[in-house]
Design an enzyme around this catalytic site. Structure first.
Site, short mmCIF file in Angstrom:
data_model
loop_
_atom_site.label_atom_id
_atom_site.label_comp_id
_atom_site.label_asym_id
_atom_site.label_seq_id
_atom_site.Cartn_x
_atom_site.Cartn_y
_atom_site.Cartn_z
N ASN A 101 44.42 50.42 41.30
CA ASN A 101 44.92 51.45 40.38
C ASN A 101 45.60 50.82 39.17
O ASN A 101 46.29 49.82 39.29
CB ASN A 101 45.91 52.36 41.11
CG ASN A 101 45.25 53.06 42.29
OD1 ASN A 101 44.03 53.07 42.38
ND2 ASN A 101 46.05 53.60 43.18
N VAL A 102 45.40 51.49 38.03
CA VAL A 102 46.00 50.98 36.79
C VAL A 102 47.19 51.86 36.40
O VAL A 102 47.72 51.75 35.31
CB VAL A 102 44.95 50.97 35.64
CG1 VAL A 102 43.79 50.03 35.96
CG2 VAL A 102 44.41 52.38 35.34
N HIS A 118 42.77 45.57 38.70
CA HIS A 118 42.05 46.18 37.58
C HIS A 118 42.94 46.35 36.35
O HIS A 118 42.57 47.06 35.41
CB HIS A 118 41.45 47.53 38.00
CG HIS A 118 40.30 47.39 38.96
ND1 HIS A 118 39.76 48.44 39.65
CD2 HIS A 118 39.60 46.30 39.36
CE1 HIS A 118 38.77 48.01 40.43
NE2 HIS A 118 38.66 46.71 40.27
N CYS A 129 42.81 37.74 19.30
CA CYS A 129 43.79 36.67 19.55
C CYS A 129 44.48 36.82 20.91
O CYS A 129 45.32 36.01 21.27
CB CYS A 129 44.83 36.63 18.45
SG CYS A 129 46.00 38.00 18.50
N CYS A 148 45.65 44.84 15.70
CA CYS A 148 46.62 43.75 15.87
C CYS A 148 47.05 43.23 14.50
O CYS A 148 46.34 43.42 13.51
CB CYS A 148 45.93 42.64 16.66
SG CYS A 148 46.95 41.20 16.97
N SER A 189 37.25 54.49 48.11
CA SER A 189 35.95 54.87 48.65
C SER A 189 35.13 53.65 49.07
O SER A 189 34.12 53.77 49.74
CB SER A 189 35.17 55.68 47.61
OG SER A 189 35.05 54.92 46.43
N GLU A 215 38.95 61.13 54.12
CA GLU A 215 37.62 61.23 54.78
C GLU A 215 37.09 59.84 55.10
O GLU A 215 37.63 58.84 54.63
CB GLU A 215 36.64 61.98 53.86
CG GLU A 215 36.49 61.34 52.50
CD GLU A 215 35.71 62.20 51.52
OE1 GLU A 215 35.89 63.43 51.52
OE2 GLU A 215 34.91 61.62 50.76
P1 OAD Z 1 37.48 56.61 44.35
O1 OAD Z 1 37.69 57.82 43.48
O2 OAD Z 1 36.12 56.02 44.40
O3 OAD Z 1 37.90 56.96 45.86
C1 OAD Z 1 39.09 57.63 46.15
C2 OAD Z 1 39.24 57.71 47.66
O4 OAD Z 1 40.49 58.28 47.96
C3 OAD Z 1 38.17 58.56 48.37
O5 OAD Z 1 37.65 57.83 49.47
C4 OAD Z 1 38.95 59.79 48.84
O6 OAD Z 1 38.44 60.29 50.07
C5 OAD Z 1 40.34 59.21 49.02
N1 OAD Z 1 41.45 60.16 48.87
C6 OAD Z 1 41.58 61.20 48.01
N2 OAD Z 1 42.78 61.78 48.13
C7 OAD Z 1 43.45 61.10 49.10
C8 OAD Z 1 44.77 61.19 49.67
N3 OAD Z 1 45.64 62.09 49.25
N4 OAD Z 1 45.11 60.31 50.64
C9 OAD Z 1 44.22 59.37 51.07
N5 OAD Z 1 42.97 59.24 50.57
C10 OAD Z 1 42.60 60.06 49.59
O7 OAD Z 1 38.58 55.55 43.88
P2 OAD Z 1 38.60 53.96 44.10
O8 OAD Z 1 38.01 53.58 45.39
O9 OAD Z 1 39.99 53.54 43.79
O10 OAD Z 1 37.55 51.02 38.53
O11 OAD Z 1 37.67 53.48 42.92
C11 OAD Z 1 37.54 52.10 42.69
C12 OAD Z 1 37.36 51.81 41.23
O12 OAD Z 1 36.27 52.60 40.70
C13 OAD Z 1 38.52 52.19 40.34
O13 OAD Z 1 39.55 51.22 40.31
C14 OAD Z 1 37.88 52.33 39.00
C15 OAD Z 1 36.65 53.11 39.40
O14 OAD Z 1 35.58 53.02 38.55
C16 OAD Z 1 37.52 50.73 37.23
O15 OAD Z 1 37.79 51.55 36.37
C17 OAD Z 1 37.14 49.32 36.94
#
Ligand code: OAD
Length: 244
Positions: A101-102, A118, A129, A148, A189, A215
């Site tokens: 997460n960012v 990330h 630069c 910049c 996910s 899930e």
């Molecule tokens: P995703 O959006 O792919 O997945 C989110 C996950 O969180 C899913 O598996 C949901 O089931 C779960 N979820 C949702 N609400 C929840 C809750 N309250 N408690 C627990 N689980 C929950 O997000 P990421 O896996 O983080 O990268 O995605 C990875 C990367 O893809 C991100 O960092 C971003 C994106 O493109 C970049 O931007 C480089």
């Protein structure tokens, strides 16, 4: 929720504990996730917004999108899941969060031992630069592309598709995964690498893997245990159990 004796005893006896986090942990704070029905990638196209070529083609569009997300993120607060992880720093000899997460929410919750693989949306840098800027304005009416002092265009300091995670951050992750005895995998996910392969590396080195997600996921098959539910509810319950 009931937790198995195995989970609790392994966790209590572990010195090196970690957590690989994704967008799901911030969902209960009001930050949209990427995939799924309500996900950002349903409405927006990553190829137009999250890669370097797209940025060079249309920096205004990319900045507009990042300013929208920065504003959203600046208005939300960490949730009980973030605070529970922050508390875990005090409960183990070594507790590391590896987050995709960012959104800055782990820091806001007080976590210090943190690798933001990330990047961080509040940080920006010049593409010419490399000078870093941490305080660029992000009101909705700011749609011009920040420049910049050297004349270069400034970009968000986040990792886009096709870009490499800084080597020092990756090294820190791999060193930790070698030592880690217990790993939480929370709200991701499991589609984006290398984060999606971190649990397997930890497991090969003997770690016990516990997934917390609303899930089952692409990487559920790697897990020793899967706790289905929201991290904002489950994580504080775990902290409550191990504090006693
Ligand atoms: P995703 O959006 O792919 O997945 C989110 C996950 O969180 C899913 O598996 C949901 O089931 C779960 N979820 C949702 N609400 C929840 C809750 N309250 N408690 C627990 N689980 C929950 O997000 P990421 O896996 O983080 O990268 O995605 C990875 C990367 O893809 C991100 O960092 C971003 C994106 O493109 C970049 O931007 C480089």
């Amino acid at each position: 929720m009931e937790f198995s004796n195995e989970l609790l005893s392994r966790l209590k006896s572990s010195k090196n504990v970690g957590s690989v986090c994704g967008a799901g942990i911030s969902q209960e704070s009001g930050v949209p996730t990427f995939r799924g029905e309500e996900g950002l990638w349903k409405k927006y196209k990553p190829e137009e917004l999250a890669n370097f070529d797209a940025f060079i083609r249309n920096p205004e569009l990319v900045w507009e999108w990042y300013n929208y997300r920065k504003k959203l993120i600046s208005e939300v607060e960490p949730n009980p899941g973030h605070y529970a992880l922050s508390e875990m720093e005090n409960l183990f000899d070594n507790f590391l969060i590896i987050t995709q997460n960012v959104d800055n929410l782990h820091r806001k919750a007080g976590s210090k031992n943190l690798v933001e693989i990330h990047g961080n949306i509040m940080s920006s840098k010049c593409i010419k630069c490399n000078r870093r800027y941490n305080d660029l304005p992000f009101h909705e009416n700011v749609i011009s592309v920040p420049k910049c002092e050297c004349g270069g265009i400034i970009r968000p300091e986040v990792v886009w598709f096709g870009e490499l995670i800084p080597e020092d951050l990756l090294r820190r992750c791999y060193e930790f995964l070698k030592e880690c005895q217990f790993l939480f995998v929370i709200g991701t996910s499991g589609y984006v690498h290398p984060a999606a392969s971190f649990p397997l590396i930890a497991k090969e080195n003997g770690a016990y893997l516990v997934e917390i997600n609303s899930e089952e996921t692409n990487i559920s098959y790697m897990m020793d245990e899967i706790l289905l539910g929201t991290s904002g509810k489950i994580l504080p319950e775990i902290v409550g159990k191990i504090k006693n």
